[in-house]
Design a protein around this motif. Structure first.
Motif, PDB file in Angstrom:
ATOM      1  N   LEU A  73       0.793  -1.280   0.101  1.00 33.35           N
ATOM      2  CA  LEU A  73      -0.022   0.197  -0.038  1.00 33.35           C
ATOM      3  C   LEU A  73       0.941   1.225   0.057  1.00 33.35           C
ATOM      4  O   LEU A  73       0.588   2.199  -0.775  1.00 33.35           O
ATOM      5  CB  LEU A  73      -1.004   0.210   1.357  1.00 33.35           C
ATOM      6  CG  LEU A  73      -2.325  -0.971   1.116  1.00 33.35           C
ATOM      7  CD1 LEU A  73      -2.886  -0.926   2.713  1.00 33.35           C
ATOM      8  CD2 LEU A  73      -2.901  -0.405   0.166  1.00 33.35           C
ATOM      9  N   ASP A  74       1.692   1.095   0.841  1.00 36.79           N
ATOM     10  CA  ASP A  74       2.947   2.394   0.989  1.00 36.79           C
ATOM     11  C   ASP A  74       3.510   2.661  -0.308  1.00 36.79           C
ATOM     12  O   ASP A  74       3.747   3.788  -1.143  1.00 36.79           O
ATOM     13  CB  ASP A  74       4.011   2.120   2.035  1.00 36.79           C
ATOM     14  CG  ASP A  74       3.393   2.218   3.372  1.00 36.79           C
ATOM     15  OD1 ASP A  74       2.299   2.729   3.567  1.00 36.79           O
ATOM     16  OD2 ASP A  74       4.018   1.795   4.167  1.00 36.79           O
ATOM     17  N   ALA A  75       3.956   1.552  -1.122  1.00 33.09           N
ATOM     18  CA  ALA A  75       4.593   1.618  -2.212  1.00 33.09           C
ATOM     19  C   ALA A  75       3.564   2.208  -3.496  1.00 33.09           C
ATOM     20  O   ALA A  75       4.041   3.135  -4.230  1.00 33.09           O
ATOM     21  CB  ALA A  75       5.112   0.300  -2.887  1.00 33.09           C
ATOM     22  N   PHE A  76       2.255   1.830  -3.215  1.00 31.13           N
ATOM     23  CA  PHE A  76       1.121   2.319  -4.428  1.00 31.13           C
ATOM     24  C   PHE A  76       1.053   3.566  -3.929  1.00 31.13           C
ATOM     25  O   PHE A  76       0.726   4.272  -5.180  1.00 31.13           O
ATOM     26  CB  PHE A  76       0.169   1.411  -4.135  1.00 31.13           C
ATOM     27  CG  PHE A  76      -1.019   1.487  -5.045  1.00 31.13           C
ATOM     28  CD1 PHE A  76      -0.634   1.169  -6.560  1.00 31.13           C
ATOM     29  CD2 PHE A  76      -2.165   2.138  -4.874  1.00 31.13           C
ATOM     30  CE1 PHE A  76      -1.591   1.142  -7.497  1.00 31.13           C
ATOM     31  CE2 PHE A  76      -3.275   2.094  -5.980  1.00 31.13           C
ATOM     32  CZ  PHE A  76      -2.726   1.598  -7.198  1.00 31.13           C
ATOM     33  N   GLU A  77       0.889   4.180  -2.788  1.00 34.07           N
ATOM     34  CA  GLU A  77       0.657   5.456  -2.519  1.00 34.07           C
ATOM     35  C   GLU A  77       1.879   6.420  -3.129  1.00 34.07           C
ATOM     36  O   GLU A  77       1.689   7.326  -3.587  1.00 34.07           O
ATOM     37  CB  GLU A  77       0.436   5.790  -1.164  1.00 34.07           C
ATOM     38  CG  GLU A  77       0.196   7.124  -0.779  1.00 34.07           C
ATOM     39  CD  GLU A  77      -0.116   7.388   1.018  1.00 34.07           C
ATOM     40  OE1 GLU A  77      -0.336   8.393   1.155  1.00 34.07           O
ATOM     41  OE2 GLU A  77      -0.430   6.322   1.321  1.00 34.07           O
ATOM     42  N   ALA A  78       3.157   6.009  -2.614  1.00 25.45           N
ATOM     43  CA  ALA A  78       4.206   6.670  -3.237  1.00 25.45           C
ATOM     44  C   ALA A  78       4.348   6.802  -4.686  1.00 25.45           C
ATOM     45  O   ALA A  78       4.725   7.938  -5.274  1.00 25.45           O
ATOM     46  CB  ALA A  78       5.403   5.889  -2.740  1.00 25.45           C
ATOM     47  N   MET A  79       4.043   6.043  -5.288  1.00 24.29           N
ATOM     48  CA  MET A  79       3.761   5.846  -6.788  1.00 24.29           C
ATOM     49  C   MET A  79       2.588   6.793  -7.227  1.00 24.29           C
ATOM     50  O   MET A  79       2.548   7.414  -8.602  1.00 24.29           O
ATOM     51  CB  MET A  79       3.430   4.738  -7.624  1.00 24.29           C
ATOM     52  CG  MET A  79       4.667   3.662  -7.407  1.00 24.29           C
ATOM     53  SD  MET A  79       4.109   1.956  -7.732  1.00 24.29           S
ATOM     54  CE  MET A  79       3.738   2.114  -9.547  1.00 24.29           C
ATOM     55  N   GLY A  80       1.828   7.322  -6.449  1.00 22.71           N
ATOM     56  CA  GLY A  80       0.592   8.189  -6.956  1.00 22.71           C
ATOM     57  C   GLY A  80      -0.390   7.163  -7.322  1.00 22.71           C
ATOM     58  O   GLY A  80      -1.316   7.673  -8.356  1.00 22.71           O
ATOM     59  N   GLY A  81      -0.413   5.990  -7.009  1.00 25.42           N
ATOM     60  CA  GLY A  81      -1.277   4.971  -7.407  1.00 25.42           C
ATOM     61  C   GLY A  81      -2.783   5.275  -7.426  1.00 25.42           C
ATOM     62  O   GLY A  81      -3.786   4.815  -8.316  1.00 25.42           O
TER      63      GLY A  81
END
Length: 579
Positions: A123-131
């Motif tokens: 989830l953190d990775a997805f948010e950091a990507m602007g997912g």
């Protein structure tokens, strides 16, 4: 974000850079320009993978800097079934699928703690990507490029130009700190070129773009990095302002050169006079005077200004013919059709006269290159070529015309030249001098290869030229030299080009592809059509006035009338402010 300081690099056969320095900082959209073969793509490669290269000097890249890259030689995989949306959103969809897989794993797991930890990381990775906004962002990019209609199309069905834009969008959506693109404009039709302009201007990060495209240069960048003759200079501002600055410097240098030459000539006369006296008068004071004058002359020679960025040598391009044809039809096309997976052109008819200069205009993937190739091969039942026509062909696929395993000299011996000296003398006009003539064609830059194609076409002395994207990869100086050669040529030219300037400056009329057929359009109407879509109503007139003033300045410089040139520069500056 990126700092290059006193960087030097040499290939075994060529020195590329001598102590060059530049920086890339926030909000800079940089155009990277320079003549073909000056080392722009190699410098991009060094930035992308510095460990591969043994260079001198310093290259500092912020450890947190994320670099996106679009190559000039991207290949479209025709076997993939991915849609445009899936291709652009691939990094986001991959993480999204991973999150869904973790959720499915939770339903059957006995120990949730490690899975919850993995879920939070995803989830953190997805948010950091602007997912969270990736679907909306993809739609915005597609709308900006006017390609929403292709959202659900297969990538394998795209034209080369459409795929290039999709690649640019994909890299931009990954939110790189620095976006590097190497000639992203090559072979784009004007609509797609305008879409690229919109994508560049809307991008928020740092951009470094290798380009020779005058339309993009005039409308997209706020910094110029110019590499020439192993040296580099930076200019903060638009290309049109940089070009104006170069012109001002050129006037100053030429005026100074004339003054220096007059001083050198005056001093040479004094030296000769003192030497004449010394032959019959051994007076020591006369000897000291002579020595002082010779020393002064040497200092004058030493301080003569060298200007690698304003005294760039244009190639000398000249198209001539062995036999001129009378005013007659050289190409007749009647009811021509072509189809691949679908019908591209249908019931096409036109004729080309012996002195016509014609551009074939149309979107990417509409059959233009196929038509030109079939005109050259002259085996189609709908095509008739005059028996007295000698046809030369320049291909956008350089391997069709050039043998990569040949050296430059071997290529021209194969083309009919008798001796190595004859080849050397001829290709020196195109800037190929010294050891480069013994290099394999495979090792040359795209611009150098295209210039060799132009040289082969010119050497053929054909009376009909078929030119498929002749300005692609060419630097601006070579583009202008080619335009002049086209203007002076007395034979027939059929040219595919998406370079607006080459079309309006050199062609008599255009054959425009519309709804699977071809219709004739005057240059005046074509120019008005392009400007009506992409510029305000006063732009065309202002640009024409600007070109007229620039030509007057060049004439004043040839006549060494520096006062008139300076007066015209003031007039030019006022016009540039309107653009």
């Amino acid at each position: 974000m990126i700092k290059v300081e006193n960087l030097s690099f040499t290939f075994p056969q060529k020195e590329l850079y001598t102590n060059i320095s530049f920086t890339l900082e926030e909000a800079q959209h940089c155009a990277f320009i320079g003549t073909s073969g000056s080392g722009k793509s190699t410098l991009i490669d060094i930035l992308m993978d510095p460990e591969r290269y043994l260079f001198e000097g310093k290259l500092e890249i912020d450890p947190a800097c994320k670099i996106g890259y679009v190559s000039q030689f991207s290949q479209l995989d025709r076997t993939k079934e991915t849609t445009v949306f899936e291709y652009i959103g691939e990094p986001f969809i991959k993480v999204q699928d991973e999150i869904q897989a973790i959720c499915a794993e939770m339903e059957t797991a006995s120990d949730l703690d490690p899975i919850l930890e993995k879920y939070q990381e995803a989830l953190d990775a997805f948010e950091a990507m602007g997912g969270g906004d990736f679907e909306s962002n993809i739609n915005k990019k597609l709308n900006l490029a006017n390609l929403m209609k292709l959202k659900d199309a297969r990538v394998s069905d795209l034209s080369g130009g459409e795929f290039k834009l999709v690649q640019v969008m994909k890299e931009m959506l990954n939110s790189p700190d620095v976006m590097v693109m190497d000639e992203p404009d090559v072979f784009l039709d004007f609509e797609n070129l305008n879409a690229l302009k919109n994508l560049i201007n809307a991008h928020k990060g740092i951009l470094l773009v290798v380009t020779h495209n005058r339309y993009l240069l005039n409308h997209c960048f706020n910094k110029i990095i110019h590499l020439e003759n192993t040296e580099l200079q930076e200019f903060d501002g638009r290309y049109i302002d940089y070009h104006f600055s170069l012109l001002q410097t050129k006037i100053e240098l030429q005026e100074l050169t004339v003054a220096e030459e007059e001083e050198l000539e005056r001093n040479e006369k004094i030296i000769n006079h003192l030497r004449a006296i010394a032959t019959y008068n051994a007076d020591a004071s006369k000897g000291r005077a002579l020595k002082a004058r010779v020393s002064y002359q040497e200092r004058l020679e030493a301080r003569k200004i060298k200007a690698p960025f304003v005294a760039i040598k244009q190639p000398t391009i000249r198209f001539s013919m062995e036999n001129e044809m009378e005013d007659t039809t050289v190409i007749q096309v009647s009811n021509y059709s072509v189809a691949f997976d679908e019908l591209l052109l249908d019931n096409v008819s036109f004729e080309i006269k012996s002195t016509d200069k014609v551009a074939i205009i149309g979107p990417n993937g509409t059959g233009k290159t196929t038509l030109l190739r079939e005109l050259f091969n002259n085996k189609h039942a709908s095509i008739e070529i005059n028996a007295d026509a000698k046809v030369a062909y320049l291909s956008q696929l350089q391997g069709e015309v050039l043998n990569d395993s040949n050296t430059i000299i071997e290529e021209f011996i194969d083309a009919g030249f008798d001796t190595y000296d004859e080849v050397r003398s001829y290709i020196a006009n195109y800037g190929f001098e010294g050891e480069i003539v013994n290099q394999k064609i495979a090792s040359l830059s795209g611009g150098e290869k295209n210039l060799l194609q132009v040289a082969k076409v010119a050497a053929s002395k054909a009376n009909v030229l078929l030119l498929d994207e002749p300005t692609s990869h060419l630097d601006i100086y070579a583009q202008i030299a080619l335009e002049k050669a086209i203007e002076d040529y007395k034979g027939a030219i059929v040219m595919i080009s998406h370079d607006f300037y080459s079309v309006v400056n050199g062609m008599d009329y255009v054959l425009i592809i519309d709804d699977k057929t071809i219709r004739k359009m005057s240059i005046r109407k074509f120019r008005q059509m392009i400007y009506a879509r992409h510029f305000d109503k006063d732009y065309l007139e202002t640009e024409q006035n600007k070109k007229s003033v620039e030509m007057k300045i060049e004439l004043a410089l040839k006549e060494t009338d520096f006062e008139r040139a300076k007066g015209l520069v003031d007039e030019l500056e006022a016009l540039i402010k309107l653009l």
